[in-house]
Enzyme design. Sequence first.
Site, PDB file in Angstrom:
ATOM      1  N   SER A  78       0.820  -1.209   0.000  1.00 36.36           N
ATOM      2  CA  SER A  78       0.000   0.000   0.000  1.00 36.36           C
ATOM      3  C   SER A  78       0.855   1.260   0.000  1.00 36.36           C
ATOM      4  O   SER A  78       2.016   1.248   0.421  1.00 36.36           O
ATOM      5  CB  SER A  78      -0.903   0.023   1.233  1.00 36.36           C
ATOM      6  OG  SER A  78      -1.635  -1.174   1.338  1.00 36.36           O
TER       7      SER A  78
HETATM    8  N1  SAH Z   1      -1.045  -4.134   3.612  1.00 35.65           N
HETATM    9  C1  SAH Z   1      -0.598  -4.913   2.473  1.00 35.65           C
HETATM   10  C2  SAH Z   1      -1.610  -4.735   1.368  1.00 35.65           C
HETATM   11  C3  SAH Z   1      -1.596  -5.796   0.357  1.00 35.65           C
HETATM   12  S1  SAH Z   1      -2.842  -5.546  -0.900  1.00 35.65           S
HETATM   13  C4  SAH Z   1       0.762  -4.382   2.044  1.00 35.65           C
HETATM   14  O1  SAH Z   1       0.993  -3.176   2.228  1.00 35.65           O
HETATM   15  O2  SAH Z   1       1.571  -5.127   1.507  1.00 35.65           O
HETATM   16  C5  SAH Z   1      -4.214  -6.432  -0.229  1.00 35.65           C
HETATM   17  C6  SAH Z   1      -3.989  -7.896   0.004  1.00 35.65           C
HETATM   18  O3  SAH Z   1      -5.242  -8.479   0.330  1.00 35.65           O
HETATM   19  C7  SAH Z   1      -3.462  -8.667  -1.199  1.00 35.65           C
HETATM   20  O4  SAH Z   1      -2.293  -9.321  -0.831  1.00 35.65           O
HETATM   21  C8  SAH Z   1      -4.576  -9.671  -1.521  1.00 35.65           C
HETATM   22  O5  SAH Z   1      -4.105 -10.907  -2.000  1.00 35.65           O
HETATM   23  C9  SAH Z   1      -5.239  -9.803  -0.157  1.00 35.65           C
HETATM   24  N2  SAH Z   1      -6.626 -10.298  -0.185  1.00 35.65           N
HETATM   25  C10 SAH Z   1      -7.588 -10.039  -1.105  1.00 35.65           C
HETATM   26  N3  SAH Z   1      -8.732 -10.685  -0.789  1.00 35.65           N
HETATM   27  C11 SAH Z   1      -8.480 -11.357   0.358  1.00 35.65           C
HETATM   28  C12 SAH Z   1      -9.255 -12.224   1.180  1.00 35.65           C
HETATM   29  N4  SAH Z   1     -10.533 -12.518   0.888  1.00 35.65           N
HETATM   30  N5  SAH Z   1      -8.687 -12.752   2.278  1.00 35.65           N
HETATM   31  C13 SAH Z   1      -7.395 -12.468   2.604  1.00 35.65           C
HETATM   32  N6  SAH Z   1      -6.603 -11.660   1.864  1.00 35.65           N
HETATM   33  C14 SAH Z   1      -7.136 -11.105   0.753  1.00 35.65           C
END
Ligand code: SAH
Length: 223
Positions: A78
Amino acid sequence: MVGLVSPKHGISVRVGALPPMSSNSALVQKLISEKTLVTPRIIDAFKTIVRQDFVLPEYQNQAYEDRPLAIGYGATISQPTTVAIMLEKLQPEPGDKILEIGTGSGYLTALLAEIAGEKGKVFSVEYVPELKGLAEFNLKKYNFGNAALFVGDGKAGLENYAPFDKIISSAAGGEMPGGWKRQLKISGRLVAPLGNDLVVLDKLSKRRFKEERYEGFIFVPLQ
Ligand code: SAH
């Protein structure tokens, strides 16, 4: 980008429109000067957890820029401003038991674990097994004994470990999963995107919630 070579020293200098942010501390200073970061313990965590440790090798030179960067599988680490806003809304505290949905790179997991401290615990759920692997790899650079990673559908929360003091999601759905609201302690707080809004829910009693909404965000969709 223009590549310049200093004839005197033979050193190649790259000149861009804006000089890239060069260090974690410069990034933190920017977030403080813009008043995005204000809480001392959150600021300290941003100083301790170095964003570069969570960025893929091909984006290392952009690690301290204030924008999301791809981590594969359609996900991003993010944008620092977004992470800072979400943490300032969540107000995690030492000793908190926290549920995180969407581990991704593990950057927010590390910030939460740093703030929750030894007496607290972070339970983080990621949908994509390979991204859980990436987060594990990244988090090994630190020595957190208080962060547990899970593969699964975060929409269900983690019933076995509930209730939580705080819940935070980095992925946006069309509605707030009922399990998250149930798995939140009374007096607990939940911060999660809903479409392009960021929603902050305070649990006042078993069924009563206070809701605030902030507009204009872009998040990875909740699978
Ligand atoms: N805070 C993290 C954000 C990653 S983006 C960072 O800064 O790295 C959001 C993440 O949510 C992705 O890795 C995606 O695979 C995950 N995601 C999407 N749907 C999801 C679900 N139903 N359960 C768990 N994770 C999920």
